[in-house]
Design a protein around this motif. Structure first.
Motif, PDB file in Angstrom:
ATOM      1  N   GLY A  15      -8.054  -1.494   3.543  1.00  0.00           N
ATOM      2  CA  GLY A  15      -8.649  -2.031   4.762  1.00  0.00           C
ATOM      3  C   GLY A  15      -9.679  -3.095   4.472  1.00  0.00           C
ATOM      4  N   ALA A  16     -10.431  -2.925   3.377  1.00  0.00           N
ATOM      5  CA  ALA A  16     -11.405  -3.942   2.985  1.00  0.00           C
ATOM      6  C   ALA A  16     -10.709  -5.244   2.596  1.00  0.00           C
ATOM      7  N   LEU A  17      -9.568  -5.152   1.910  1.00  0.00           N
ATOM      8  CA  LEU A  17      -8.806  -6.354   1.594  1.00  0.00           C
ATOM      9  C   LEU A  17      -8.311  -7.041   2.855  1.00  0.00           C
ATOM     10  N   ALA A  18      -7.870  -6.254   3.826  1.00  0.00           N
ATOM     11  CA  ALA A  18      -7.375  -6.812   5.084  1.00  0.00           C
ATOM     12  C   ALA A  18      -8.480  -7.491   5.884  1.00  0.00           C
ATOM     13  N   ALA A  19      -9.720  -7.070   5.641  1.00  0.00           N
ATOM     14  CA  ALA A  19     -10.856  -7.608   6.401  1.00  0.00           C
ATOM     15  C   ALA A  19     -11.540  -8.781   5.699  1.00  0.00           C
ATOM     16  N   ALA A  20     -10.962  -9.245   4.605  1.00  0.00           N
ATOM     17  CA  ALA A  20     -11.627 -10.263   3.782  1.00  0.00           C
ATOM     18  C   ALA A  20     -11.627 -11.648   4.415  1.00  0.00           C
ATOM     19  N   GLY A  21     -10.817 -11.863   5.452  1.00  0.00           N
ATOM     20  CA  GLY A  21     -10.827 -13.148   6.145  1.00  0.00           C
ATOM     21  C   GLY A  21      -9.792 -14.133   5.629  1.00  0.00           C
ATOM     22  N   HIS A  22      -8.916 -13.705   4.736  1.00  0.00           N
ATOM     23  CA  HIS A  22      -7.863 -14.579   4.216  1.00  0.00           C
ATOM     24  C   HIS A  22      -6.691 -13.708   3.794  1.00  0.00           C
ATOM     25  N   ARG A  23      -5.540 -14.325   3.546  1.00  0.00           N
ATOM     26  CA  ARG A  23      -4.357 -13.575   3.127  1.00  0.00           C
ATOM     27  C   ARG A  23      -4.617 -12.879   1.793  1.00  0.00           C
ATOM     28  N   ALA A  24      -4.387 -11.581   1.769  1.00  0.00           N
ATOM     29  CA  ALA A  24      -4.509 -10.785   0.553  1.00  0.00           C
ATOM     30  C   ALA A  24      -3.162 -10.131   0.268  1.00  0.00           C
ATOM     31  N   ILE A  25      -2.823 -10.029  -1.019  1.00  0.00           N
ATOM     32  CA  ILE A  25      -1.594  -9.346  -1.439  1.00  0.00           C
ATOM     33  C   ILE A  25      -1.993  -8.228  -2.394  1.00  0.00           C
ATOM     34  N   LEU A  26      -1.719  -7.001  -1.994  1.00  0.00           N
ATOM     35  CA  LEU A  26      -2.000  -5.825  -2.802  1.00  0.00           C
ATOM     36  C   LEU A  26      -0.725  -5.372  -3.482  1.00  0.00           C
ATOM     37  N   GLY A  27      -0.738  -5.309  -4.815  1.00  0.00           N
ATOM     38  CA  GLY A  27       0.417  -4.839  -5.559  1.00  0.00           C
ATOM     39  C   GLY A  27       0.230  -3.407  -6.017  1.00  0.00           C
ATOM     40  N   ILE A  28       1.202  -2.554  -5.728  1.00  0.00           N
ATOM     41  CA  ILE A  28       1.181  -1.152  -6.150  1.00  0.00           C
ATOM     42  C   ILE A  28       2.345  -0.947  -7.106  1.00  0.00           C
ATOM     43  N   THR A  29       2.057  -0.486  -8.324  1.00  0.00           N
ATOM     44  CA  THR A  29       3.096  -0.329  -9.324  1.00  0.00           C
ATOM     45  C   THR A  29       2.966   1.017 -10.027  1.00  0.00           C
ATOM     46  N   GLY A  30       3.915   1.303 -10.898  1.00  0.00           N
ATOM     47  CA  GLY A  30       3.963   2.572 -11.607  1.00  0.00           C
ATOM     48  C   GLY A  30       5.399   2.909 -11.941  1.00  0.00           C
ATOM     49  N   ALA A  31       5.606   3.959 -12.684  1.00  0.00           N
ATOM     50  CA  ALA A  31       6.941   4.368 -13.120  1.00  0.00           C
ATOM     51  C   ALA A  31       7.784   4.855 -11.945  1.00  0.00           C
ATOM     52  N   PRO A  32       9.107   4.938 -12.122  1.00  0.00           N
ATOM     53  CA  PRO A  32       9.948   5.514 -11.074  1.00  0.00           C
ATOM     54  C   PRO A  32       9.451   6.907 -10.678  1.00  0.00           C
ATOM     55  N   GLY A  33       9.339   7.131  -9.369  1.00  0.00           N
ATOM     56  CA  GLY A  33       8.874   8.415  -8.879  1.00  0.00           C
ATOM     57  C   GLY A  33       7.373   8.579  -8.840  1.00  0.00           C
ATOM     58  N   ALA A  34       6.621   7.493  -9.086  1.00  0.00           N
ATOM     59  CA  ALA A  34       5.156   7.587  -9.107  1.00  0.00           C
ATOM     60  C   ALA A  34       4.549   7.693  -7.713  1.00  0.00           C
ATOM     61  N   GLY A  35       5.322   7.380  -6.682  1.00  0.00           N
ATOM     62  CA  GLY A  35       4.798   7.446  -5.317  1.00  0.00           C
ATOM     63  C   GLY A  35       4.436   6.097  -4.740  1.00  0.00           C
ATOM     64  N   LYS A  36       4.956   5.022  -5.325  1.00  0.00           N
ATOM     65  CA  LYS A  36       4.602   3.668  -4.885  1.00  0.00           C
ATOM     66  C   LYS A  36       4.953   3.424  -3.421  1.00  0.00           C
ATOM     67  N   SER A  37       6.203   3.721  -3.060  1.00  0.00           N
ATOM     68  CA  SER A  37       6.631   3.450  -1.690  1.00  0.00           C
ATOM     69  C   SER A  37       5.904   4.354  -0.702  1.00  0.00           C
ATOM     70  N   THR A  38       5.627   5.598  -1.102  1.00  0.00           N
ATOM     71  CA  THR A  38       4.902   6.518  -0.226  1.00  0.00           C
ATOM     72  C   THR A  38       3.493   6.015   0.040  1.00  0.00           C
ATOM     73  N   VAL A  39       2.777   5.627  -1.011  1.00  0.00           N
ATOM     74  CA  VAL A  39       1.406   5.129  -0.844  1.00  0.00           C
ATOM     75  C   VAL A  39       1.412   3.827  -0.048  1.00  0.00           C
ATOM     76  N   GLY A  40       2.326   2.922  -0.379  1.00  0.00           N
ATOM     77  CA  GLY A  40       2.394   1.665   0.346  1.00  0.00           C
ATOM     78  C   GLY A  40       2.648   1.865   1.829  1.00  0.00           C
ATOM     79  N   ARG A  41       3.614   2.738   2.150  1.00  0.00           N
ATOM     80  CA  ARG A  41       3.935   2.987   3.556  1.00  0.00           C
ATOM     81  C   ARG A  41       2.784   3.670   4.282  1.00  0.00           C
ATOM     82  N   ARG A  42       2.128   4.614   3.641  1.00  0.00           N
ATOM     83  CA  ARG A  42       1.008   5.306   4.287  1.00  0.00           C
ATOM     84  C   ARG A  42      -0.141   4.339   4.570  1.00  0.00           C
TER      85      ARG A  42
END
Length: 212
Positions: A15-42
């Motif tokens: 939320g702090a990145l979203a409030a920075a006043g400019h386009r922000a891109i947050l990258g979430i990575t990790g091994a298969p099954g690490a929960g990347k898509s779950t965390v990103g969607r939440r």
């Protein structure tokens, strides 16, 4: 060093990145099954569509027909089975998006096991783009160009046994037998995981999400 965090903490950070006043891109990575898509969607669901949109790297899987013609079908998910240049160029467009422009990103259909072109609209007025995938921190090919577009990168580092069990369940949910699911999770997926985990030191944060 791995930091143990609650999902709510990550939502606040995003939320702090979203409030920075400019386009922000947050990258979430990790091994298969690490929960990347779950965390990103939440995160995206919590912030809402006016503040965040999810653009998964999986939309840049090469099509099964291409993998078959190149003898790569049995290692689908390995780094060489993605269109890294296409992904990097999409992130460049998203980073430099013009006011009023809509950029259409691809998604990935796990039922079909195929990418779906032009299925995620990214509006210029949405401040945060969350992107997640295995190879965001890789050094080969066009991956460094993609990484250079990220405002911040998070590496998810869950318990290994829990990650393996989740992967096996996911493979079974999408049609593999219990034996085939186990072989894939502990074979091809684990080979990829070793490469991905060697990249963790390049992340801005290494995280273990409590309760995930």
């Amino acid at each position: 060093m791995t930091d143990a965090v609650q999902l709510d903490d990550l939502i606040s950070s995003a939320g702090a990145l979203a409030a920075a006043g400019h386009r922000a891109i947050l990258g979430i990575t990790g091994a298969p099954g690490a929960g990347k898509s779950t965390v990103g969607r939440r995160i995206v669901d919590a912030l809402g569509p006016d503040r965040a949109v999810l653009v998964p790297m999986d939309g840049f899987h090469l099509a099964n027909s291409v993998l078959l013609s190149n003898g790569l079908r049995q290692v689908k998910g390995a780094i060489q089975t993605f269109d890294d240049a296409g992904y990097a160029n999409l992130l460049l467009r998203i980073r430099d998006q013009n006011p009023g422009e809509v950029i259409y990103a691809p998604s990935f259909d796990r039922g079909l096991e195929e990418p779906i072109a032009g299925s995620i609209p990214v509006r210029a007025e949405v401040p945060l783009v969350v992107t997640e995938g295995n190879y965001l921190l890789a050094e080969a090919g066009a991956w460094p160009l993609a990484r250079g577009c990220l405002t911040e990168s998070w590496f998810l580092d869950p318990d290994r046994t829990r990650r393996h069990n989740w992967l096996i369940t996911r493979h079974m949910d999408y049609g593999k037998s219990a034996e085939d699911a186990r072989l894939w999770a502990l074979g091809s997926d684990e080979d990829n995981a070793k490469l991905i985990e060697s990249m963790a030191h390049r992340a801005d944060r290494v995280l273990r999400v409590k309760g995930l």
